[in-house]
Design an enzyme around this catalytic site. Structure first.
Site, mmCIF file in Angstrom:
data_model
loop_
_atom_site.group_PDB
_atom_site.id
_atom_site.type_symbol
_atom_site.label_atom_id
_atom_site.label_comp_id
_atom_site.label_asym_id
_atom_site.label_seq_id
_atom_site.Cartn_x
_atom_site.Cartn_y
_atom_site.Cartn_z
ATOM 1 N N ASP A 346 7.804 -1.259 0.352
ATOM 2 C CA ASP A 346 7.836 -2.187 -0.779
ATOM 3 C C ASP A 346 6.406 -2.511 -1.219
ATOM 4 O O ASP A 346 5.530 -2.772 -0.390
ATOM 5 C CB ASP A 346 8.565 -3.457 -0.345
ATOM 6 C CG ASP A 346 8.648 -4.497 -1.436
ATOM 7 O OD1 ASP A 346 9.310 -4.230 -2.449
ATOM 8 O OD2 ASP A 346 8.047 -5.575 -1.266
ATOM 9 N N GLU A 382 6.795 2.491 -2.999
ATOM 10 C CA GLU A 382 6.988 1.841 -4.282
ATOM 11 C C GLU A 382 5.572 1.672 -4.828
ATOM 12 O O GLU A 382 4.829 0.798 -4.381
ATOM 13 C CB GLU A 382 7.668 0.489 -4.134
ATOM 14 C CG GLU A 382 7.916 -0.180 -5.484
ATOM 15 C CD GLU A 382 8.484 -1.590 -5.355
ATOM 16 O OE1 GLU A 382 9.244 -1.990 -6.252
ATOM 17 O OE2 GLU A 382 8.151 -2.289 -4.384
#
Length: 710
Positions: A346, A382
């Site tokens: 993330d 990401e």
């Protein structure tokens, strides 16, 4: 009578049971005292043991006679000087960063904060927080894996399915009610049957590291459903465990992984190493902030405050070796002990920031590249954060794949009829070579997706122009406003049959584009069944029917189409390129590996690529040329050539099939405009009518039984 203790050893960090006792080890650079606190099974304090031994910055002690199931935490003291980044408070029970299981959940009250209620963060709060903090649990790590190992599915054969453990299982009618919403539920044959029937090769689990809720959500009767607020990087979230005794969450998680592996499905974890659940200077003191705030977090020039590249209040200080080691130890633990096949990071750009700029040569990447364990699993970034220069799509180093946000944006735009480039469509379809080819990366560096957990579901993408997040309690101000969506003529639910037909076709168009493109497709759980969140594009706090999959009302036709689509692409070698399409003839082949055509059957020209009105094209993929180039190897299925028609224009267009050298006879195997399409045989130079906004796929009949030479 005082307990007999021994100095213990500094490694491994955390609590380690050896069959006779437990070694405890905690890292802190600025603490002056460390006290281990033990609790009984009812979380009642039974003993405090001051740790006097430390090796470098690691405080350690060995306690004989205790073992698995023992609950514990730490009190850590040192300078209380928030203006200079030190927030020690010996009244706060702290979670061990290396704890393998956490028992219970946080009970939000004023004792969790290092400062006095109603005051600023420079004040000092003497309330003890032990009653409100989850307790760390000593575990017995033994487990019979029965020969299970990592699956190591090649990237070019990988199909990812992003799911939430609870959301996927909570309403499944064939999963026993008492294990719905849990790891055991996901391991149930009914859950696995859906995954195998669908044809995916990997599940990407939304955060399952132990995470904390946000207190302001609890006040609204909501919770942190998505889980992007980690506080325990080694502990599986016990809220998804059916069995909570002792170390049961670890055993249940391992059983889930083993069951998925037995079905041929890899397990990828969505991990959040960019920040923790302690927030900014006004956040709670749960673990890192009290163990050594100045070490674990990136502080601003005014060290009272935090550098926040994540939008959560803090950023982990991955510039320091001790913090990097925490992350690497966590990753290795999940690979070696929990048999995890890969990770999606993330806000990965945050991890690459050295000072302030994102640096692809940062310590984080260097250490992973050199690690013989971590470097061998799937690594997905990401590739953005909220800081300056944080959008880094295409800039991660070899060995990494990325969520390709440019793919998502372009495909949404072109199918909704927005201004978009057919040339960029071709780039994204062909694996985004403009982003990944130059530095030696392969097409599977691009994880292609149309939707993700964050944003509209696929059904909502074609049903809403605007977000409808009123249920989140933020006056519909949260969530992305630029969704690149199109409601097809009505906002939300409608009885208009024509609009409903168009929405169904648009979902099929987007799914077909996703699975026909070069790269790694990622499908979001429920999109294959028409799952809706009723226009909510930020359901992070909705642990209810808004987020859970409604299995009773699934779109059976869309599910059947998706299953057929995945079977089609999985069974054709041209969709399993290991390298790039070259766009030229290969020795031993009379045709190119890829060719682009206008509707009239002529080759696309430079003018065609550059004009602003081209909305449709045909794409030829040559199996023999791809095999000759070495781009396709070891792929089960047929070596058919494929011809695809993408008509993103709103009107019907008649396409002329390519010349005979590309294939004498073609079989139409898929048409997104025809729910009940049957195979249809067509000749070279023949015509195919592509309905407005549709995808048509044909395979070359003559090559159906050829065997790969690669």
């Amino acid at each position: 009578m005082s307990r007999r203790t021994y100095p213990g050893v500094p490694f491994p960090l955390g609590a380690t049971w050896d069959g006779k006792g437990v070694n405890f080890a905690l890292y802190t650079e600025n603490a002056t005292t460390v006290t281990l606190c033990l609790f009984d099974g009812n979380e009642k304090e039974t003993e405090r043991v001051k740790i006097t031994e430390h090796t470098g910055y690691i405080w350690h002690i060995y306690l004989p006679g205790i073992g698995p199931g023992q609950l514990y935490g730490y009190y850590v003291d040192g300078p209380h000087d928030p203006a200079n980044g030190h927030r020690f408070n010996a009244n706060k029970l702290l979670i061990d960063p290396n704890a393998k299981v956490l028992s219970g959940h946080i009970k939000w009250d004023s004792s969790l904060y290092g400062y006095q209620a109603g005051s600023d963060d420079l004040s000092f709060n003497e309330e003890n927080s032990a009653h409100a903090i989850p307790k760390c649990t000593v575990i017995n790590p033994s487990f019979d894996w029965e020969g299970d190992t990592l699956l190591k599915t090649p990237w070019h054969k990988t199909i990812i399915y992003e799911l939430h453990v609870k959301g996927f299982t909570q309403l499944h009618p064939d999963i026993p009610e008492h294990i719905r919403g849990t790891y055991a539920g996901l391991a149930h044959p009914a859950a696995i049957e859906h995954l195998t029937d669908l044809g995916i090769t990997a599940v990407e689990l939304m955060p399952v590291h132990y995470f904390v809720d946000y207190p302001w959500l609890a006040e609204k009767g909501l919770c942190n459903y998505w889980g992007y607020n980690t506080i325990g990087f080694f502990a599986p979230a016990n809220r998804y465990s059916h069995d909570l005794k002792d170390g049961a969450p670890v055993r249940e998680f391992k059983n889930m992984v083993k069951a998925l592996h037995e079905a041929g499905i890899e397990v990828i974890l969505d991990v959040v190493f960019n920040h923790t659940g302690e927030g900014n200077q006004m956040g709670p003191t749960l673990s890192f902030k009290g163990i050594d705030n100045a070490m674990y977090y990136r502080l601003a020039d005014d060290r009272r405050y935090y550098n926040d590249y994540t939008g959560t209040g803090n950023t982990l200080n991955t510039r320091l070796p001790a913090v990097l080691r925490l992350i690497m130890d966590s990753l290795r633990y999940w690979i070696v002990e929990m048999h995890i096949d890969g990770f999606r990071f993330d806000l990965a750009s945050t991890l690459a920031r050295e000072l302030h700029e994102v640096n692809a040569l940062s310590s984080f990447f260097n250490i992973i590249y050199q690690d013989p364990v971590i470097s061998q699993v799937k690594l997905i970034a990401e590739p953005w954060d909220i800081g300056e220069g944080g959008y880094q799509v295409g800039n991660f180093p070899p060995g990494w794949s990325e969520w390709n946000g440019k793919y998502r944006d372009l495909m949404r735009d072109i199918w909704r009829g927005a201004d978009s480039s057919i040339a960029e469509f071709a780039e994204r379809f062909a694996g985004s070579p403009d982003l990944y080819q130059e530095n030696g990366r392969r097409p599977y560096a691009s994880v292609n997706f149309i939707t993700a957990h964050d944003g509209f579901t696929l059904a909502d993408l074609v049903s809403y122009n605007d977000k409808h997040n009123e249920a989140n309690g933020e006056d519909n101000k949260d969530g992305e406003s630029n969704n690149r969506s199109w409601n097809c003529g009505a906002e939300g639910p409608t009885d208009d049959a024509e609009i409903l037909r168009l929405r169904s076709r648009q979902q099929r168009n987007l799914l077909a584009t996703l699975f026909l493109s070069l790269g790694v497709p990622m499908l979001v759980a429920g999109d294959e069944m028409g799952r809706t969140q009723k226009g909510n594009n930020n359901a992070y706090c909705q642990d209810n029917e808004i987020s859970w999959i409604d299995w009773q009302h699934k779109d059976e036709k869309l599910l059947a189409f998706t299953q057929k689509l995945i079977r089609l692409t999985s069974g054709l070698s041209v969709f399993h390129h290991k390298g790039w399409f070259l766009g030229k003839k290969i020795r031993g082949s009379s045709t190119e590996d890829i060719a682009w055509f206008r509707p009239d059957g002529a080759d696309m020209t430079e003018e065609d690529w550059n004009n602003g009105y081209t909305r449709s094209l045909g794409i030829y993929l040559g199996a023999k040329a791809a095999i000759s180039s070495g781009n396709v190897k070891d792929v089960p299925g047929t070596n058919d050539n494929v011809y695809m028609i993408f008509n993103t224009y709103h009107e019907n267009i008649t396409f002329t099939l390519p010349a005979e050298r590309y294939g004498k006879e073609w079989v139409k195997v898929m048409d997104t405009a025809d729910d009940d399409a049957h195979e249809q045989v067509l000749k070279a130079g023949g015509t195919v009518e592509a309905i407005g906004r549709s995808v048509v796929v044909l395979v070359n009949k003559q090559r159906k039984n050829e065997k790969s030479k690669g």
